[in-house]
Write a protein that holds these residues in place. Structure first.
Motif, PDB file in Angstrom:
ATOM      1  N   ARG A  93      -8.043 -12.910   3.753  1.00 12.68           N
ATOM      2  CA  ARG A  93      -6.676 -12.377   3.748  1.00 12.68           C
ATOM      3  C   ARG A  93      -5.764 -13.257   2.905  1.00 12.68           C
ATOM      4  O   ARG A  93      -4.979 -12.761   2.116  1.00 12.68           O
ATOM      5  CB  ARG A  93      -6.124 -12.282   5.171  1.00 12.68           C
ATOM      6  N   LEU A  94      -5.879 -14.559   3.096  1.00  7.18           N
ATOM      7  CA  LEU A  94      -5.044 -15.480   2.325  1.00  7.18           C
ATOM      8  C   LEU A  94      -5.320 -15.372   0.831  1.00  7.18           C
ATOM      9  O   LEU A  94      -4.395 -15.370   0.022  1.00  7.18           O
ATOM     10  CB  LEU A  94      -5.252 -16.917   2.802  1.00  7.18           C
ATOM     11  N   VAL A  95      -6.581 -15.285   0.469  1.00  7.02           N
ATOM     12  CA  VAL A  95      -6.946 -15.198  -0.951  1.00  7.02           C
ATOM     13  C   VAL A  95      -6.394 -13.913  -1.558  1.00  7.02           C
ATOM     14  O   VAL A  95      -5.811 -13.922  -2.644  1.00  7.02           O
ATOM     15  CB  VAL A  95      -8.483 -15.278  -1.124  1.00  7.02           C
ATOM     16  N   VAL A  96      -6.539 -12.801  -0.850  1.00  5.26           N
ATOM     17  CA  VAL A  96      -6.048 -11.517  -1.360  1.00  5.26           C
ATOM     18  C   VAL A  96      -4.525 -11.539  -1.458  1.00  5.26           C
ATOM     19  O   VAL A  96      -3.957 -11.132  -2.481  1.00  5.26           O
ATOM     20  CB  VAL A  96      -6.538 -10.346  -0.481  1.00  5.26           C
ATOM     21  N   LEU A  97      -3.857 -12.007  -0.418  1.00  7.48           N
ATOM     22  CA  LEU A  97      -2.399 -12.081  -0.453  1.00  7.48           C
ATOM     23  C   LEU A  97      -1.920 -12.977  -1.595  1.00  7.48           C
ATOM     24  O   LEU A  97      -0.950 -12.662  -2.284  1.00  7.48           O
ATOM     25  CB  LEU A  97      -1.850 -12.589   0.881  1.00  7.48           C
ATOM     26  N   TYR A  98      -2.619 -14.077  -1.807  1.00  6.53           N
ATOM     27  CA  TYR A  98      -2.259 -14.989  -2.890  1.00  6.53           C
ATOM     28  C   TYR A  98      -2.429 -14.309  -4.252  1.00  6.53           C
ATOM     29  O   TYR A  98      -1.557 -14.390  -5.110  1.00  6.53           O
ATOM     30  CB  TYR A  98      -3.103 -16.261  -2.813  1.00  6.53           C
ATOM     31  N   GLY A 156       1.207  -9.587  -8.768  1.00  2.79           N
ATOM     32  CA  GLY A 156       1.455  -8.181  -9.094  1.00  2.79           C
ATOM     33  C   GLY A 156       0.313  -7.273  -8.681  1.00  2.79           C
ATOM     34  O   GLY A 156      -0.711  -7.709  -8.159  1.00  2.79           O
ATOM     35  N   GLU A 157       0.529  -6.009  -8.924  1.00  2.00           N
ATOM     36  CA  GLU A 157      -0.423  -4.968  -8.542  1.00  2.00           C
ATOM     37  C   GLU A 157      -1.784  -5.197  -9.191  1.00  2.00           C
ATOM     38  O   GLU A 157      -1.860  -5.597 -10.349  1.00  2.00           O
ATOM     39  CB  GLU A 157       0.142  -3.606  -8.980  1.00  2.00           C
ATOM     40  N   ARG A 158      -2.840  -4.962  -8.417  1.00  2.00           N
ATOM     41  CA  ARG A 158      -4.212  -5.152  -8.905  1.00  2.00           C
ATOM     42  C   ARG A 158      -5.084  -3.962  -8.504  1.00  2.00           C
ATOM     43  O   ARG A 158      -4.905  -3.396  -7.429  1.00  2.00           O
ATOM     44  CB  ARG A 158      -4.851  -6.410  -8.301  1.00  2.00           C
ATOM     45  N   GLU A 183      -2.902  -1.967   7.094  1.00  2.00           N
ATOM     46  CA  GLU A 183      -2.560  -1.604   8.464  1.00  2.00           C
ATOM     47  C   GLU A 183      -1.500  -2.540   9.051  1.00  2.00           C
ATOM     48  O   GLU A 183      -0.633  -2.115   9.817  1.00  2.00           O
ATOM     49  CB  GLU A 183      -3.826  -1.635   9.330  1.00  2.00           C
ATOM     50  N   SER A 184      -1.538  -3.803   8.676  1.00  2.00           N
ATOM     51  CA  SER A 184      -0.575  -4.797   9.163  1.00  2.00           C
ATOM     52  C   SER A 184       0.749  -4.756   8.408  1.00  2.00           C
ATOM     53  O   SER A 184       1.678  -5.479   8.755  1.00  2.00           O
ATOM     54  CB  SER A 184      -1.154  -6.209   9.039  1.00  2.00           C
ATOM     55  N   GLY A 185       0.816  -3.955   7.358  1.00  2.00           N
ATOM     56  CA  GLY A 185       2.065  -3.799   6.621  1.00  2.00           C
ATOM     57  C   GLY A 185       2.293  -4.795   5.509  1.00  2.00           C
ATOM     58  O   GLY A 185       3.410  -4.906   4.993  1.00  2.00           O
ATOM     59  N   PHE A 186       1.250  -5.519   5.094  1.00  2.00           N
ATOM     60  CA  PHE A 186       1.393  -6.505   4.025  1.00  2.00           C
ATOM     61  C   PHE A 186       1.103  -5.927   2.643  1.00  2.00           C
ATOM     62  O   PHE A 186       1.568  -6.454   1.638  1.00  2.00           O
ATOM     63  CB  PHE A 186       0.443  -7.692   4.250  1.00  2.00           C
ATOM     64  N   VAL A 187       0.296  -4.862   2.598  1.00  2.00           N
ATOM     65  CA  VAL A 187      -0.200  -4.329   1.332  1.00  2.00           C
ATOM     66  C   VAL A 187      -0.014  -2.812   1.292  1.00  2.00           C
ATOM     67  O   VAL A 187      -0.188  -2.136   2.304  1.00  2.00           O
ATOM     68  CB  VAL A 187      -1.701  -4.687   1.169  1.00  2.00           C
ATOM     69  N   ASP A 188       0.346  -2.308   0.107  1.00  2.00           N
ATOM     70  CA  ASP A 188       0.384  -0.869  -0.162  1.00  2.00           C
ATOM     71  C   ASP A 188      -0.814  -0.505  -1.024  1.00  2.00           C
ATOM     72  O   ASP A 188      -1.250  -1.311  -1.858  1.00  2.00           O
ATOM     73  CB  ASP A 188       1.651  -0.487  -0.934  1.00  2.00           C
ATOM     74  N   ARG A 189      -1.311   0.713  -0.814  1.00  2.00           N
ATOM     75  CA  ARG A 189      -2.417   1.222  -1.642  1.00  2.00           C
ATOM     76  C   ARG A 189      -1.898   2.441  -2.403  1.00  2.00           C
ATOM     77  O   ARG A 189      -1.224   3.285  -1.842  1.00  2.00           O
ATOM     78  CB  ARG A 189      -3.602   1.609  -0.777  1.00  2.00           C
ATOM     79  N   TYR A 210      -3.579  -1.925  -5.522  1.00  2.00           N
ATOM     80  CA  TYR A 210      -3.006  -2.587  -4.351  1.00  2.00           C
ATOM     81  C   TYR A 210      -1.852  -3.470  -4.791  1.00  2.00           C
ATOM     82  O   TYR A 210      -1.916  -4.120  -5.835  1.00  2.00           O
ATOM     83  CB  TYR A 210      -4.067  -3.429  -3.640  1.00  2.00           C
ATOM     84  N   SER A 211      -0.806  -3.474  -3.971  1.00  2.00           N
ATOM     85  CA  SER A 211       0.349  -4.322  -4.236  1.00  2.00           C
ATOM     86  C   SER A 211       0.924  -4.778  -2.905  1.00  2.00           C
ATOM     87  O   SER A 211       0.612  -4.222  -1.846  1.00  2.00           O
ATOM     88  CB  SER A 211       1.403  -3.560  -5.039  1.00  2.00           C
ATOM     89  N   LEU A 212       1.758  -5.790  -2.976  1.00  2.00           N
ATOM     90  CA  LEU A 212       2.388  -6.311  -1.769  1.00  2.00           C
ATOM     91  C   LEU A 212       3.577  -5.441  -1.364  1.00  2.00           C
ATOM     92  O   LEU A 212       4.313  -4.946  -2.215  1.00  2.00           O
ATOM     93  CB  LEU A 212       2.879  -7.740  -2.004  1.00  2.00           C
ATOM     94  N   THR A 213       3.751  -5.285  -0.083  1.00  2.00           N
ATOM     95  CA  THR A 213       4.965  -4.680   0.453  1.00  2.00           C
ATOM     96  C   THR A 213       6.033  -5.766   0.476  1.00  2.00           C
ATOM     97  O   THR A 213       5.766  -6.924   0.134  1.00  2.00           O
ATOM     98  CB  THR A 213       4.726  -4.168   1.884  1.00  2.00           C
TER      99      THR A 213
END
Length: 124
Positions: free
Chosen positions: A40-45, A50-52, A77-83, A95-98
């Motif tokens: 999770r940390l690696v993906v969030l980082y 930007g969007e990937r 599901e936790s609200g950190f990422v949009d698809r 995927y991008s960050l909310t």
């Protein structure tokens, strides 16, 4: 504590000790449960940049497809990422960050500064 100590101990004080609650830093524990796994940390980082596309994240994180898919689903599901799906050929998932995920940027900056100061691997 020896068995003799236990045998002679006041049962009331032992019971009272068991009922004592340990103060825990709940917001910190709750936060780590939300974002604290390695993947999770690696993906969030990575998404801080930007969007990937899914395959870009797979390549950048070295996660296998199943793990990455599960982590992205959890983060969404936790609200950190949009698809976002693009159905034009070739079909692509982005995927991008909310706002919630993006709000972690200062946290990553602080961790990075701490790591450079205190972890030898970062200073080499």
């Amino acid at each position: 504590m020896s068995s003799q100590d236990l045998a002679g101990a006041d049962p009331t004080s032992a019971a009272e000790h068991e009922d004592e609650t340990i103060d825990t830093p709940c917001p910190i524990v709750d936060s780590i449960e939300q974002i604290g796994s390695q993947w999770r940390l690696v993906v969030l980082y990575e998404l801080q940049n930007g969007e990937r596309r899914f395959n870009e994240l797979k390549r950048e994180t070295d996660a296998n497809a199943r793990t990455l898919s599960r982590v992205l689903d959890d983060l969404q599901e936790s609200g950190f990422v949009d698809r976002r799906m693009e159905e034009d050929a070739p079909v692509a998932t982005y995927y991008s960050l909310t706002d919630k995920g993006d709000s972690l940027a200062p946290v990553f900056e602080e961790i990075d500064e701490w790591a450079h100061e205190w972890l030898a691997e970062c200073n080499a």
